[in-house]
Design a protein around this motif. Structure first.
Motif, PDB file in Angstrom:
ATOM      1  N   TYR A   1       0.840  -1.198   0.000  1.00  0.00           N
ATOM      2  CA  TYR A   1       0.000   0.000   0.000  1.00  0.00           C
ATOM      3  C   TYR A   1       0.875   1.247   0.000  1.00  0.00           C
ATOM      4  O   TYR A   1       2.057   1.212   0.355  1.00  0.00           O
ATOM      5  CB  TYR A   1      -0.978   0.019   1.180  1.00  0.00           C
ATOM      6  CG  TYR A   1      -0.353   0.014   2.556  1.00  0.00           C
ATOM      7  CD1 TYR A   1       0.069   1.193   3.173  1.00  0.00           C
ATOM      8  CD2 TYR A   1      -0.210  -1.177   3.261  1.00  0.00           C
ATOM      9  CE1 TYR A   1       0.629   1.183   4.435  1.00  0.00           C
ATOM     10  CE2 TYR A   1       0.350  -1.197   4.523  1.00  0.00           C
ATOM     11  CZ  TYR A   1       0.765  -0.011   5.114  1.00  0.00           C
ATOM     12  OH  TYR A   1       1.323  -0.030   6.361  1.00  0.00           O
TER      13      TYR A   1
ATOM     14  N   TYR B   1      -1.945  10.093   8.320  1.00  0.00           N
ATOM     15  CA  TYR B   1      -2.169   9.753   6.918  1.00  0.00           C
ATOM     16  C   TYR B   1      -3.454  10.410   6.441  1.00  0.00           C
ATOM     17  O   TYR B   1      -4.431  10.543   7.176  1.00  0.00           O
ATOM     18  CB  TYR B   1      -2.188   8.239   6.707  1.00  0.00           C
ATOM     19  CG  TYR B   1      -3.440   7.524   7.129  1.00  0.00           C
ATOM     20  CD1 TYR B   1      -4.493   7.348   6.242  1.00  0.00           C
ATOM     21  CD2 TYR B   1      -3.559   6.999   8.412  1.00  0.00           C
ATOM     22  CE1 TYR B   1      -5.644   6.678   6.616  1.00  0.00           C
ATOM     23  CE2 TYR B   1      -4.701   6.329   8.798  1.00  0.00           C
ATOM     24  CZ  TYR B   1      -5.738   6.172   7.896  1.00  0.00           C
ATOM     25  OH  TYR B   1      -6.878   5.505   8.268  1.00  0.00           O
TER      26      TYR B   1
ATOM     27  N   GLU C   1       0.580   5.561   0.972  1.00  0.00           N
ATOM     28  CA  GLU C   1      -0.226   6.547   1.697  1.00  0.00           C
ATOM     29  C   GLU C   1       0.325   7.954   1.512  1.00  0.00           C
ATOM     30  O   GLU C   1       1.539   8.152   1.412  1.00  0.00           O
ATOM     31  CB  GLU C   1      -0.247   6.224   3.194  1.00  0.00           C
ATOM     32  CG  GLU C   1      -0.947   4.931   3.542  1.00  0.00           C
ATOM     33  CD  GLU C   1      -0.921   4.635   5.030  1.00  0.00           C
ATOM     34  OE1 GLU C   1      -1.784   3.866   5.483  1.00  0.00           O
ATOM     35  OE2 GLU C   1      -0.036   5.171   5.732  1.00  0.00           O
TER      36      GLU C   1
ATOM     37  N   THR D   1      -5.137   6.504   1.533  1.00  0.00           N
ATOM     38  CA  THR D   1      -4.405   5.250   1.349  1.00  0.00           C
ATOM     39  C   THR D   1      -4.826   4.584   0.050  1.00  0.00           C
ATOM     40  O   THR D   1      -6.010   4.550  -0.283  1.00  0.00           O
ATOM     41  CB  THR D   1      -4.665   4.280   2.522  1.00  0.00           C
ATOM     42  OG1 THR D   1      -4.268   4.896   3.743  1.00  0.00           O
ATOM     43  CG2 THR D   1      -3.881   2.986   2.341  1.00  0.00           C
TER      44      THR D   1
END
Length: 214
Positions: A157, A170, A159, A173
């Motif tokens: 992933y 964050y 972010e 995402t």
């Protein structure tokens, strides 16, 4: 009758002896040998095996996803049933099998199943391409272009982090990002101020990294 009985017993013993001689060794894969479909974050692997019978030799076959299969590697042993090998390895996806040869006069060996594992000890590289560092905007809506690259493993992933809300956290995402592919996102309603923003990413092995842009 006695001769017949002795002949039957001798025949049974010969059959049992042949079964014993022809029996293939059973391989037990011991820790910390890389298990199938696993990941490692160190630059070495320890291969550790035991057999249910005495062996003449044990061979490890190991190759990676960019090179042809390597020849057999002779393994060390501290008994005729325990064999091991410690290897320093580069970052690649690998597969391995082991072959055990027993001590009977006949050449008998057992090949294990093929196991797959990946070595990746380098952090991925996140980057924000847009906006540039020390960017000044007259708009409350700002578009960010960021990506993450990883040479060995897939990116899990990516972010966008910022302190637009007053706290470093964050912002958004992306769980379906691919290595080196740009992700375009727009953050709306940013009030006047001086802010930090950055990219954070994690790969499938668990390595992670972030890059802060002002």
């Amino acid at each position: 009758k006695k001769n017949l009985m002795f002949s039957l017993i001798a025949g049974i013993l010969i059959i049992l002896s042949l079964i014993f001689v022809l029996a293939l060794p059973t391989i037990t894969v011991d820790d910390p040998t890389p298990a199938n479909n696993t990941n490692q974050t160190q630059n070495w692997s320890y291969f550790n095996f035991t057999s249910d019978e005495n062996l003449d030799m044990t061979y490890l076959y190991l190759h990676n996803n960019t090179a042809p299969a390597a020849g057999p590697r002779n393994m060390s042993n501290d008994s005729q049933t325990h064999w091991y090998l410690n290897l320093t390895l580069d970052e690649y996806a690998y597969n391995w099998t082991v072959q055990m040869v027993n001590t009977s006069n006949l050449t008998h060996s057992t090949n294990s199943s093929m196991y797959y594992f990946t070595i990746d000890y380098t952090d991925p590289t996140p980057k924000i391409n847009v906006p540039v560092d020390n960017y000044n905007s007259t708009s409350v809506n700002v578009t960010f272009v960021l990506n993450c690259t990883d040479a060995t493993s897939s990116v899990q992933y990516l972010e966008l982090w910022s302190n637009f809300s007053g706290t470093w956290a964050y912002n958004q995402t992306n769980n379906s990002v691919h290595s080196g592919v740009n992700w375009n996102i727009t953050v709306n309603g940013i009030t006047d101020g001086y802010y930090l923003w950055g990219a954070y990413c994690n790969d499938s092995v668990g390595n992670n990294n972030y890059s802060i842009e002002n």
